[in-house]
Scaffold this active site. Structure first.
Site, short mmCIF file in Angstrom:
data_model
loop_
_atom_site.label_atom_id
_atom_site.label_comp_id
_atom_site.label_asym_id
_atom_site.label_seq_id
_atom_site.Cartn_x
_atom_site.Cartn_y
_atom_site.Cartn_z
N SER A 322 0.86 -1.16 0.19
CA SER A 322 -0.02 -0.21 0.17
C SER A 322 0.82 1.35 -0.02
O SER A 322 1.93 1.17 0.40
CB SER A 322 -0.83 0.10 1.23
OG SER A 322 -0.12 0.24 2.28
N ASP A 323 0.43 2.32 -0.19
CA ASP A 323 0.87 3.61 -0.24
C ASP A 323 0.75 3.81 1.30
O ASP A 323 -0.23 3.40 2.13
CB ASP A 323 0.51 4.74 -1.03
CG ASP A 323 1.47 5.77 -1.26
OD1 ASP A 323 2.41 6.24 -0.30
OD2 ASP A 323 1.58 6.65 -2.03
N LEU A 324 1.39 4.98 1.93
CA LEU A 324 1.37 5.29 3.20
C LEU A 324 -0.19 5.31 3.72
O LEU A 324 -0.73 6.52 3.35
CB LEU A 324 2.19 6.26 3.76
CG LEU A 324 2.32 6.58 5.29
CD1 LEU A 324 2.90 5.55 6.15
CD2 LEU A 324 3.10 7.78 5.36
N SER A 326 -2.99 4.19 3.04
CA SER A 326 -3.87 4.10 1.94
C SER A 326 -5.25 2.85 2.51
O SER A 326 -6.18 2.90 1.90
CB SER A 326 -3.53 3.46 0.33
OG SER A 326 -2.83 2.59 0.43
#
Length: 799
Positions: A322-324, A326
Site C-alpha cells: 500500500s501507499d502510506l 492507503s
C-alpha cells in the site's frame, strides 16, 4: 504373518526416513527454512507452518522505520520503539529507516551518515534475528526516486529531469548507482520508478514523474527496474524495484493530489497501464497502490487491478504494498469501509499484500481474521510473497552489510560525475535568440540573480535528505567554478519564490546594468523546512495565510490553481530585461510554469527542472558551451491553465482554438533546441508482412558547427481505426551524438508492441489499414513522413 511382517517393515522404513530427517536437522540444528540448500518454495512452506497468525500478520505490516534506532554520537543501536514493535507486533518490514527530512525530524546531526546507517541496519537485523522465536530478518524499504533519500548519498535530477534526457541507458546506470548506495547501507527495496502519467501540471507531484507520455515512461521504467534489480538480488548491490503508483494517479481532477480519476477502461489500458506492464515484464518485484479511486473503486482494494490484471494477465511474481495509510484511507477518505478491520479485509482480499503504515493491517487484520472476513489461505499467500523476497535476497543467510564499504563507496567521485552527466543531459534549451548562448568565458562582468541562483534545497527537489552545503553545486557556484578570477561575478538574490516582503529588485537591476550579461535563475521549489506541517502521509500542509512564506510551491501536497511564477519573480525578470543586457533565464522547478512573457521577451531560456547536486556545474557547462544541450520536454508547457489538459497525444478530434488564445501549448512534448542543426533525409519504410515488422531508416546529419546530440522521435497515426486514437503517438526514440558535419544512417524496427491498440472488443490487436509514420525532432516538428499499409492477418494476434 507375512502381512504383519510387511506392515512392520513399512512402519520401520517410515520411522527410519523420519528419524534420518530429524537426525540431519538436529545434527546441524538448522530448521528446514534456514537451510539455504533447500528450494525457496519448500523453505517458505516450512516457515509458514511454524508461524502463528500474529507472526504472519507482523510480516506484512510495515511501520515507519526512522524511530527504530537510537543514536548517541558515533554509537547507534536499536531503540526501545523497535524492541516494543518486534515484541508486540512481530514486525517483519520497515519503511524509510534511513530517511531524513523535516517530516522525520532527522537532521545532519540527528540522522545517520552512510557508515552509521549500515551500523543501524545491522543492529536492527541482529536484534530481530537473535531476539525472536523464528529469527526472521527484517525487510527494509527506502525512498529512491532520484537517489537514496538518506544523508550523504548521491542526489540526481528528479524524475521529470530524468525523463528529459530521453536516454534510458543513462537512467539505467543511474539506477544501478542508487541501488548500490541503498543496499550498501542495508536497504533491500527501493521505492521507484514513479510511472504516473503527468497529464495535470497543477498536480503537486509532477516532478516525480517522467512526463505525459506512456512510451517514454515505459522505457524509463524498464531502465530503472533493470538498474535497481540487476541479475542477482544476492549481489549485495541490488534492490527490489517498487513501481508507483498503481494506477492512474497523475491526472487527478483539479490537480488535487490523491483525488478521483475519471478514466475509462480503454484509456486505462491504452495509456496509463503500459508503463507498469512494461516494467513488470522487465522483472519488477514490487508494486505500490495509489491513493486514488478509479470509477469508484479505490486502488488499494481493486481486485481487478491487483489480481486479474497484475497477476493473472501480466504474470507478476512479486508483492503489492500500500501507499502510506492507503488501507486506512478506505475508511477515512473513500468511506467504503465502516471500520479498520473491514478496510484491512477489503485490501488483502483484493490482493494487497503488505501494509505501509503498521496500522492498516496489524490489529485490524487480526480482527478481520478472527471475524472470518479473511481466510488463513489468503493471509499465507500474502506472507509468502514477502518471505519469497527475503529468501531470494539471501537475508536468512546474511542480513548484514559492511559499514566500512558503505563509508567508502557511497557518493564517491564516479557517482558524482554520473550525477553531473544526468543533469547535463536533462537540460532543455527552450529559446536561443540571436545565438545568445553559449556565453563567452572571457566576459569581464557577469550578474547572477534570482532566488534559485544560490539555494541548495531549491535545486534538489522533494524526497531529498538534508545536505552538507559543500556537496551541492548551485548555479552561482557552478559559474564561479567555470570562470577564471579575471571575470567579476556579482550576485543578488533579488526576491523570494513566494515571499514579497524582502526583495531587493533595485539592487539586482543595479548589478545587471554594470554587467556584460545576466544569468537570472527563477522557478519554484519543493524544499521542505522545519516550520512546515505535514499530514500523516508525509505530504506538506499548505498554509495560505503565513506572513513569512516558505519557497515551497511544488512537491507532494502543494497542488496549484495557477502556473504563474509566484511572488515578485516576474517583476524581477521584467526589471532585469529592461536594462537591455543579454539575459539568460534559467528555470529550476518541478512543473511547467507560465512562460508566456519570458518566451516573448527573454533572448535565452534554459529549463533545468530540479537538476540535483551537480546542477550548478551542469548548467554552467551548457551556458558557456562546454556541453551542447539536447534535453527534450517530457511534458507540454501550456499557455494558460484554461487550456488544460494540453498533452500532445489527445484523441481525435483535434482541438480548436479558444476565443482568447489558440489551443496549442507554448512548448510541445519532445521540444528542445541545440547549439547546432540537424538535417533529416532519405526516409525509407519497408513493411515485411512475413516477419511481421516495419523497417524504418533515414539519414541524420549534423549540419552545424557544434558537436551535439539529437533526440530522434518516431510518431505514428492510423488513417482509420476501430476506436478513436490520438492524432499522433510516440512509438520509439533515440538520442544520437554526431560530430559537426557527421552523418549516420539510423535504423528502427516497429513490431507488434508498437502497432497494437486496445480495440472495440477490449482486445490488444494490430488492425489492418494505412499508417502514417512521422520522423520528428519534437511532437510538433515533423522532419520526414511516409506511409505503409498493413493487410488483414499480417500480424499474428495473441491475447
Amino acid at each position: 504373518m507375512k502381512k504383519n511382517i510387511k506392515t512392520i517393515f513399512c512402519l520401520v522404513s517410515v520411522i527410519s526416513i523420519f528419524n534420518t530427517k530429524v537426525f540431519a536437522q538436529s545434527k546441524t540444528n538448522i530448521p528446514l527454512y534456514k537451510n539455504s540448500k533447500m528450494p525457496v518454495e519448500s523453505r517458505i512452506k516450512d516457515l509458514l507452518s511454524r508461524m502463528t497468525v500474529e507472526e504472519k500478520v507482523g510480516q506484512i505490516s510495515m511501520p515507519l522505520g526512522w524511530p527504530m534506532y537510537s543514536k548517541s554520537g558515533d554509537n547507534v543501536e536499536v531503540s526501545e520503539t523497535f524492541k516494543k514493535s518486534l515484541r508486540e507486533e512481530y514486525t517483519g518490514m520497515l519503511w524509510a529507516t534511513l530517511r531524513a527530512d523535516p517530516w522525520t525530524k532527522k537532521t545532519l546531526v540527528t540522522g545517520l551518515n552512510p557508515e552509521l546507517a549500515a551500523k543501524a541496519t545491522n543492529a536492527i537485523q541482529k536484534y530481530a534475528v537473535e531476539n525472536t522465536r523464528l529469527g526472521i530478518p527484517i525487510l527494509l524499504s527506502e525512498e529512491c526516486p532520484h537517489g537514496h533519500m538518506a544523508i550523504g548519498t548521491t542526489v540526481f535530477p528528479t524524475s521529470i529531469g530524468q525523463g528529459s534526457t530521453f536516454n534510458p541507458e543513462l537512467i539505467k546506470k543511474m539506477a544501478t548507482v542508487i541501488a548500490e548506495e541503498t543496499r550498501l547501507q542495508g536497504g533491500h527495496v527501493g521505492y521507484g520508478p514513479v510511472l504516473d502519467l503527468a497529464r495535470e501540471p497543477r498536480w503537486s507531484r509532477v516532478e516525480e514523474t517522467y512526463g505525459e507520455d506512456h512510451v517514454l515512461n515505459s522505457r524509463m521504467g524498464e531502465a530503472m527496474v533493470q538498474g535497481f534489480q540487476g541479475n542477482n538480488l544476492k549481489s549485495g548491490v541490488n534492490v527490489v524495484a517498487t513501481l508507483k503508483h498503481f494506477a492512474a494517479y497523475g491526472a487527478p481532477e483539479g490537480g488535487h493530489n490523491g483525488g478521483s480519476i475519471n478514466v475509462g477502461l480503454r484509456s486505462l489500458n491504452q495509456f496509463y497501464l503500459p508503463p507498469f506492464k512494461a516494467s513488470v515484464k522487465a522483472g519488477a518485484l514490487s508494486v505500490m497502490t495509489a491513493y486514488n479511486s478509479i470509477d469508484g473503486i479505490p486502488c488499494s482494494s481493486n481486485e481487478f487491478l491487483l489480481n486479474d490484471l497484475l497477476r493473472k494477465e501480466w504474470n507478476f511474481k512479486g508483492f503489492v504494498v500500500s501507499d502510506l495509510n492507503s488501507i486506512s484511507g478506505l475508511k477515512a477518505n473513500h468511506h467504503i469501509a465502516d471500520n479498520a478491520a473491514e478496510a484491512a479485509a477489503l485490501s488483502i482480499n483484493a490482493g494487497l499484500d503488505a501494509d505501509l503504515s503498521g496500522i492498516g493491517y496489524g490489529k485490524a487484520l487480526r480482527d478481520a481474521i478472527k471475524a472470518g472476513k479473511v481466510s488463513i489461505k489468503t493471509l499465507d499467500t500474502a506472507v509468502s510473497r514477502v518471505l519469497r523476497i527475503k529468501f531470494n535476497m539471501g537475508l536468512f543467510e546474511n542480513p548484514y552489510v559492511n559499514p566500512e564499504t558503505a563509508k567508502l563507496k557511497v557518493r564517491d567521485t564516479q557517482k558524482i560525475a554520473l550525477a553531473r552527466q544526468v543533469a547535463r543531459e536533462s537540460i532543455i534549451l527552450l529559446k536561443n535568440q540571436h545565438q545568445t548562448l553559449p556565453l563567452s568565458k572571457t566576459l569581464k562582468n557577469i550578474a547572477v540573480i534570482g532566488p534559485n541562483a544560490d539555494n541548495i534545497y531549491n535545486q534538489i527537489g522533494d524526497y531529498t535528505a538534508p545536505q552538507q552545503e559543500e556537496n551541492i553545486v548551485t548555479v552561482l557556484k557552478g559559474i564561479k567554478n567555470k570562470l577564471s578570477a579575471e571575470t567579476k561575478i556579482n550576485y543578488v538574490k533579488g526576491c523570494g519564490i513566494r515571499d514579497t516582503s524582502s526583495g531587493n529588485i533595485d539592487e539586482a537591476v543595479s548589478i545587471a546594468k554594470k554587467s556584460d550579461a545576466v544569468v537570472i535563475v527563477l522557478g519554484g521549489s519543493s524544499a521542505r523546512d522545519f516550520k512546515t506541517e505535514y499530514i500523516e502521509t508525509g505530504a506538506a500542509k499548505i498554509k495560505t495565510a503565513d506572513k513569512a512564506l516558505s519557497d515551497m510551491e511544488s512537491g507532494e501536497g502543494y497542488d496549484r490553481s495557477t502556473l504563474d511564477l509566484l511572488g515578485d519573480q516576474l517583476k524581477l525578470l521584467k526589471a532585469v530585461v529592461k536594462t537591455g543586457k543579454p539575459v539568460v533565464l534559467v528555470l529550476i522547478k518541478g512543473r511547467p510554469l507560465n512562460l508566456n512573457w519570458a518566451s516573448e521577451n527573454v533572448p535565452a531560456i534554459i529549463d533545468a527542472w530540479y537538476p540535483g547536486q551537480e546542477g550548478g556545474n551542469a548548467i554552467a557547462d551548457v551556458i558557456f558551451g562546454d556541453y551542447n544541450p539536447a534535453g527534450r520536454l517530457p511534458i507540454s508547457v501550456p499557455k494558460s491553465v484554461g487550456q488544460l489538459p494540453v498533452y500532445y497525444n489527445a484523441r481525435f478530434p483535434e482541438k480548436h482554438d479558444y476565443l482568447e488564445i489558440d489551443a496549442k501549448p507554448l512548448y510541445s512534448f519532445g521540444y528542445g533546441l541545440s547549439y547546432t542543426t540537424f538535417d533529416y533525409q532519405n526516409l525509407k519504410i519497408e513493411y515485411k508482412a512475413d516477419k511481421p515488422i516495419v523497417n524504418v531508416s533515414f539519414d541524420l546529419k549534423n549540419s552545424g558547427s557544434f558537436d551535439g546530440e539529437e533526440v530522434v522521435q518516431l510518431y505514428l497515426k492510423s488513417k482509420t481505426s476501430s476506436v478513436v486514437l490520438p492524432s499522433k503517438q510516440l512509438k520509439q526514440f533515440r538520442r544520437i551524438f554526431l560530430k559537426a558535419g557527421e552523418q549516420k544512417t539510423l535504423n528502427f524496427i516497429l513490431n507488434k508492441d508498437d502497432l497494437e491498440i486496445y480495440n472495440n472488443k477490449m482486445k490488444w490487436v494490430v488492425e489492418p489499414g494505412t499508417y502514417q509514420l512521422m520522423v520528428s525532432s519534437s511532437s510538433d516538428n515533423i522532419r520526414l513522413e511516409g506511409q505503409f499499409v498493413i493487410n488483414k492477418n499480417s500480424f499474428s494476434v495473441e491475447n
